[in-house]
Design a protein around this motif. Structure first.
Motif, PDB file in Angstrom:
ATOM      1  N   MET A  48     107.653  88.716  20.407  1.00  0.00           N
ATOM      2  CA  MET A  48     108.709  89.334  21.205  1.00  0.00           C
ATOM      3  C   MET A  48     108.752  90.848  21.012  1.00  0.00           C
ATOM      4  O   MET A  48     108.965  91.596  21.963  1.00  0.00           O
ATOM      5  CB  MET A  48     110.070  88.730  20.853  1.00  0.00           C
ATOM      6  N   PHE A  49     108.547  91.303  19.786  1.00  0.00           N
ATOM      7  CA  PHE A  49     108.554  92.729  19.517  1.00  0.00           C
ATOM      8  C   PHE A  49     107.184  93.372  19.694  1.00  0.00           C
ATOM      9  O   PHE A  49     107.008  94.539  19.359  1.00  0.00           O
ATOM     10  CB  PHE A  49     109.078  93.006  18.103  1.00  0.00           C
ATOM     11  N   ARG A  50     106.230  92.593  20.198  1.00  0.00           N
ATOM     12  CA  ARG A  50     104.871  93.084  20.469  1.00  0.00           C
ATOM     13  C   ARG A  50     104.184  93.638  19.224  1.00  0.00           C
ATOM     14  O   ARG A  50     103.392  94.570  19.303  1.00  0.00           O
ATOM     15  CB  ARG A  50     104.880  94.153  21.561  1.00  0.00           C
ATOM     16  N   LEU A  51     104.514  93.089  18.075  1.00  0.00           N
ATOM     17  CA  LEU A  51     103.883  93.549  16.842  1.00  0.00           C
ATOM     18  C   LEU A  51     102.419  93.152  16.774  1.00  0.00           C
ATOM     19  O   LEU A  51     101.642  93.763  16.041  1.00  0.00           O
ATOM     20  CB  LEU A  51     104.632  93.002  15.625  1.00  0.00           C
ATOM     21  N   ASP A  52     102.031  92.137  17.542  1.00  0.00           N
ATOM     22  CA  ASP A  52     100.623  91.748  17.579  1.00  0.00           C
ATOM     23  C   ASP A  52      99.765  92.840  18.203  1.00  0.00           C
ATOM     24  O   ASP A  52      98.591  92.973  17.885  1.00  0.00           O
ATOM     25  CB  ASP A  52     100.434  90.427  18.316  1.00  0.00           C
ATOM     26  N   ARG A  53     100.357  93.647  19.074  1.00  0.00           N
ATOM     27  CA  ARG A  53      99.611  94.759  19.683  1.00  0.00           C
ATOM     28  C   ARG A  53      99.593  95.986  18.775  1.00  0.00           C
ATOM     29  O   ARG A  53      98.677  96.794  18.848  1.00  0.00           O
ATOM     30  CB  ARG A  53     100.212  95.113  21.034  1.00  0.00           C
TER      31      ARG A  53
ATOM     32  N   ILE B 286      94.563  92.416  12.425  1.00  0.00           N
ATOM     33  CA  ILE B 286      94.531  90.956  12.297  1.00  0.00           C
ATOM     34  C   ILE B 286      94.202  90.373  13.664  1.00  0.00           C
ATOM     35  O   ILE B 286      94.758  90.801  14.680  1.00  0.00           O
ATOM     36  CB  ILE B 286      95.881  90.426  11.791  1.00  0.00           C
ATOM     37  N   PHE B 287      93.345  89.370  13.686  1.00  0.00           N
ATOM     38  CA  PHE B 287      93.007  88.699  14.942  1.00  0.00           C
ATOM     39  C   PHE B 287      94.037  87.596  15.172  1.00  0.00           C
ATOM     40  O   PHE B 287      93.932  86.488  14.653  1.00  0.00           O
ATOM     41  CB  PHE B 287      91.586  88.141  14.876  1.00  0.00           C
TER      42      PHE B 287
ATOM     43  N   PRO C 224      95.113  85.628  17.737  1.00  0.00           N
ATOM     44  CA  PRO C 224      94.852  84.302  18.316  1.00  0.00           C
ATOM     45  C   PRO C 224      94.263  83.321  17.296  1.00  0.00           C
ATOM     46  O   PRO C 224      94.634  82.151  17.281  1.00  0.00           O
ATOM     47  CB  PRO C 224      93.866  84.589  19.446  1.00  0.00           C
ATOM     48  N   LEU C 225      93.373  83.802  16.433  1.00  0.00           N
ATOM     49  CA  LEU C 225      92.811  82.921  15.411  1.00  0.00           C
ATOM     50  C   LEU C 225      93.877  82.493  14.416  1.00  0.00           C
ATOM     51  O   LEU C 225      93.946  81.318  14.020  1.00  0.00           O
ATOM     52  CB  LEU C 225      91.657  83.615  14.690  1.00  0.00           C
ATOM     53  N   LEU C 226      94.734  83.415  14.017  1.00  0.00           N
ATOM     54  CA  LEU C 226      95.827  83.080  13.102  1.00  0.00           C
ATOM     55  C   LEU C 226      96.779  82.075  13.737  1.00  0.00           C
ATOM     56  O   LEU C 226      97.265  81.153  13.073  1.00  0.00           O
ATOM     57  CB  LEU C 226      96.577  84.360  12.708  1.00  0.00           C
ATOM     58  N   ASP C 227      97.023  82.210  15.025  1.00  0.00           N
ATOM     59  CA  ASP C 227      97.891  81.274  15.745  1.00  0.00           C
ATOM     60  C   ASP C 227      97.254  79.883  15.819  1.00  0.00           C
ATOM     61  O   ASP C 227      97.939  78.864  15.662  1.00  0.00           O
ATOM     62  CB  ASP C 227      98.163  81.815  17.141  1.00  0.00           C
ATOM     63  N   ILE C 228      95.946  79.832  16.048  1.00  0.00           N
ATOM     64  CA  ILE C 228      95.253  78.541  16.102  1.00  0.00           C
ATOM     65  C   ILE C 228      95.258  77.862  14.738  1.00  0.00           C
ATOM     66  O   ILE C 228      95.520  76.661  14.629  1.00  0.00           O
ATOM     67  CB  ILE C 228      93.811  78.728  16.624  1.00  0.00           C
ATOM     68  N   ILE C 229      94.995  78.632  13.686  1.00  0.00           N
ATOM     69  CA  ILE C 229      95.028  78.067  12.325  1.00  0.00           C
ATOM     70  C   ILE C 229      96.422  77.544  12.007  1.00  0.00           C
ATOM     71  O   ILE C 229      96.574  76.447  11.450  1.00  0.00           O
ATOM     72  CB  ILE C 229      94.568  79.122  11.295  1.00  0.00           C
ATOM     73  N   ASN C 230      97.442  78.299  12.387  1.00  0.00           N
ATOM     74  CA  ASN C 230      98.814  77.851  12.171  1.00  0.00           C
ATOM     75  C   ASN C 230      99.090  76.549  12.916  1.00  0.00           C
ATOM     76  O   ASN C 230      99.706  75.628  12.370  1.00  0.00           O
ATOM     77  CB  ASN C 230      99.792  78.934  12.621  1.00  0.00           C
ATOM     78  N   SER C 231      98.634  76.444  14.141  1.00  0.00           N
ATOM     79  CA  SER C 231      98.868  75.228  14.928  1.00  0.00           C
ATOM     80  C   SER C 231      98.162  74.022  14.323  1.00  0.00           C
ATOM     81  O   SER C 231      98.721  72.924  14.271  1.00  0.00           O
ATOM     82  CB  SER C 231      98.402  75.432  16.367  1.00  0.00           C
TER      83      SER C 231
END
Length: 115
Positions: free
Chosen positions: A64-69, A74-75, A77-84
């Motif tokens: 929401m705060f666009r901290l990923d940008r 840190i990559f 999408p990969l962190l999100d997939i590992i979390n899932s």
């Protein structure tokens, strides 16, 4: 034509498909934790679902705060997939274990919502 492409690229997180999926995932995990708390399930079930709620909430705030940008070392999408994947493994384990011992209706519902 370029303004349309620009608008779709900068669409707010809450209105994106990814945002809807994260919010739905958060709602299901909170529902599961609520059923575990109501049924007075063993503490590890509540702790694991609470931990997952915290992580999902962290990712929602992050996007929401666009901290990923901003934090681009840190990559994400990969962190999100590992979390899932880790979440799916934990929640499937909890949902199976919740159905084995003495079952109450809320414990079964918590296990179903975890799965």
């Amino acid at each position: 034509m370029s303004t349309l492409k620009l608008k779709s690229k900068h669409r707010p997180f809450c209105f994106s498909v990814k945002g809807h999926v994260k919010m739905f995932r958060l709602a299901l995990t909170v529902t599961s934790m609520t059923f575990f708390i109501i049924s007075q399930a063993p503490e590890p079930y509540i702790v694991i679902t609470g931990f997952e709620v915290t992580i999902i909430f962290f990712f929602i705030i992050l996007y929401m705060f666009r901290l990923d940008r901003i934090i681009n070392c840190i990559f994400w999408p990969l962190l999100d997939i590992i979390n899932s994947v880790v979440t799916a493994i934990f929640m499937m384990t909890v949902s199976v274990l919740a159905m084995i011992p003495e079952t109450t209706i809320y414990l079964v519902l918590g296990g179903l919502f975890s799965f």
